[in-house]
Motif scaffolding. Structure first.
Motif, short mmCIF file in Angstrom:
data_model
loop_
_atom_site.label_atom_id
_atom_site.label_comp_id
_atom_site.label_asym_id
_atom_site.label_seq_id
_atom_site.Cartn_x
_atom_site.Cartn_y
_atom_site.Cartn_z
N THR A 68 29.84 18.81 59.75
CA THR A 68 31.31 19.10 60.10
C THR A 68 32.03 18.32 58.85
O THR A 68 32.01 16.82 58.97
N GLN A 69 33.15 18.69 57.88
CA GLN A 69 33.90 17.95 57.16
C GLN A 69 35.27 18.61 57.13
O GLN A 69 35.50 19.49 57.91
N LEU A 70 35.97 18.05 56.42
CA LEU A 70 37.46 18.35 56.21
C LEU A 70 37.21 19.61 55.25
O LEU A 70 36.87 19.67 53.96
N GLY A 71 37.84 20.91 55.72
CA GLY A 71 37.73 21.98 54.68
C GLY A 71 39.16 22.25 54.21
O GLY A 71 40.20 22.04 54.98
N LEU A 72 39.29 22.94 52.98
CA LEU A 72 40.71 23.37 52.31
C LEU A 72 40.52 24.58 51.72
O LEU A 72 39.54 24.92 51.10
N ASN A 73 41.50 25.38 51.96
CA ASN A 73 41.69 26.64 51.29
C ASN A 73 42.98 26.72 50.52
O ASN A 73 43.92 26.24 50.94
N PHE A 74 42.78 27.19 49.54
CA PHE A 74 44.05 27.51 48.64
C PHE A 74 43.90 29.02 48.12
O PHE A 74 42.95 29.57 47.55
N ALA A 75 44.91 29.86 48.49
CA ALA A 75 45.27 31.48 48.44
C ALA A 75 46.37 31.60 47.59
O ALA A 75 47.43 31.26 47.71
N TYR A 76 46.29 32.60 46.67
CA TYR A 76 47.60 33.22 46.00
C TYR A 76 47.52 34.42 46.29
O TYR A 76 46.50 35.24 46.00
N MET A 77 48.75 35.04 46.76
CA MET A 77 48.93 36.34 46.98
C MET A 77 49.21 37.23 45.69
O MET A 77 50.32 36.99 45.17
N LEU A 78 48.31 38.10 45.27
CA LEU A 78 48.36 38.81 44.00
C LEU A 78 49.28 40.07 44.43
O LEU A 78 50.07 40.27 43.61
N THR A 79 49.27 40.71 45.76
CA THR A 79 50.07 41.47 46.15
C THR A 79 50.40 41.21 47.54
O THR A 79 49.96 40.21 48.18
N ASN A 80 51.06 42.18 48.49
CA ASN A 80 51.41 42.01 49.71
C ASN A 80 50.13 41.94 50.60
O ASN A 80 50.16 41.42 51.69
N ASN A 81 49.16 42.67 50.06
CA ASN A 81 47.68 42.59 50.73
C ASN A 81 46.54 42.16 50.06
O ASN A 81 45.39 42.24 50.68
N LEU A 82 46.66 41.62 48.89
CA LEU A 82 45.43 41.06 48.21
C LEU A 82 45.72 39.69 47.74
O LEU A 82 46.68 39.51 47.20
N ALA A 83 44.59 39.08 48.06
CA ALA A 83 44.79 37.50 47.48
C ALA A 83 43.51 36.94 46.75
O ALA A 83 42.53 37.69 46.95
N ILE A 84 43.69 35.99 46.01
CA ILE A 84 42.42 35.30 45.41
C ILE A 84 42.79 34.00 46.13
O ILE A 84 43.67 33.41 46.40
N GLU A 85 41.28 33.61 46.57
CA GLU A 85 41.29 32.30 47.40
C GLU A 85 40.14 31.30 47.08
O GLU A 85 39.06 31.79 46.51
N LEU A 86 40.29 30.16 46.96
CA LEU A 86 39.49 29.20 46.70
C LEU A 86 39.08 28.12 47.83
O LEU A 86 40.13 27.62 48.42
N LEU A 87 37.86 27.97 48.20
CA LEU A 87 37.45 27.26 49.49
C LEU A 87 36.83 25.86 48.70
O LEU A 87 36.10 25.84 47.96
#
Length: 232
Positions: A68-87
């Motif tokens: 178990t470690q520290l997790g980070l997510n970075f998401a950018y909403m392309l539309t109101n319902n669709l996003a691109i995300e980096l874990l």
């Protein structure tokens, strides 16, 4: 009686009321929390692929511990319902064990390794963007960088060294949900399944002429994360 009923109604309404613009196009979402990698570690037999014993099947299986470690997510909403995300995450460390092999000297802990699992995904949010509760599903690609492999003290004393494992590319799938506590702050939970396949090698210089053993491992972990998020 009427006051109690009114209070209960207002409380229920507060829970049900959507928060304006929970997720919408152009938002940047950052999440952080505890992330656990739980490897399935289904391996093939341990085999000798180099040296005077090349071709020998030593049997047994390889296993890996959870971390178990520290997790980070970075998401950018392309539309109101669709996003691109980096874990991303801080480095995971796993014990690697061999069980039931002919290598009695390391029938237990072979060594440890570390890895980083950056994963890029496309994520779909099916609910209206004004809803406070935002479940989602996603799929993407994972690159697992394995490094800092080293044998344990018992294996080292038996002549084993040069433990290493290959990096891996694979697909990743996820389900998760955000719940907006304010217009910007959310709680988050997510589960992922990641396709990670590697081949591990270790040398044994105690054998005359030297030899090398290898094992193919389907790590294929379940990855769990819970934490908080902030929307910019």
């Amino acid at each position: 009686m009427h006051k109690s009923l009114l209070s209960a109604s207002l409380f229920a309404l507060a829970l049900a009321a959507p928060i304006a613009h929970a997720h919408e196009a152009g938002d940047i979402i950052v999440r952080a929390g505890a992330i656990t990698v739980n490897p399935k570690a289904d391996s093939g037999d341990v085999k000798v692929d180099r040296g005077p014993l090349a071709g020998a099947n030593l049997g047994g299986k390889a296993t890996m511990s959870s971390d178990t470690q520290l997790g980070l997510n970075f998401a950018y909403m392309l539309t109101n319902n669709l996003a691109i995300e980096l874990l991303a995450a801080t480095p995971f460390e796993h014990d690697v064990k061999l069980k039931g092999t002919a290598l009695d000297a390391v029938n237990g802990k072979l060594g440890t390794l570390k890895h980083l699992p950056p994963t890029l995904s496309l994520v779909y949010y099916p609910f209206d963007h004004k809803a406070a509760f935002q479940p989602y599903v996603g799929a993407g690609i994972n690159y697992t960088w394995i490094y800092d492999e080293h044998v344990g003290s018992r294996a080292s004393a038996a002549g084993f060294d040069n433990f290493r494992a290959k990096n891996s590319w694979g697909l990743a799938w996820q389900v998760g949900a955000d719940y907006m506590l304010t217009d910007n702050v959310m709680i988050n939970a997510q589960v992922r399944y990641v396709d990670i396949d590697t081949t591990a090698y270790v040398d044994n210089n105690a054998v005359a002429g030297g030899t090398r053993a290898k094992v193919d491992v389907d790590v294929d972990p379940w990855v769990y994360m819970v934490g908080l998020g902030y929307k910019f």
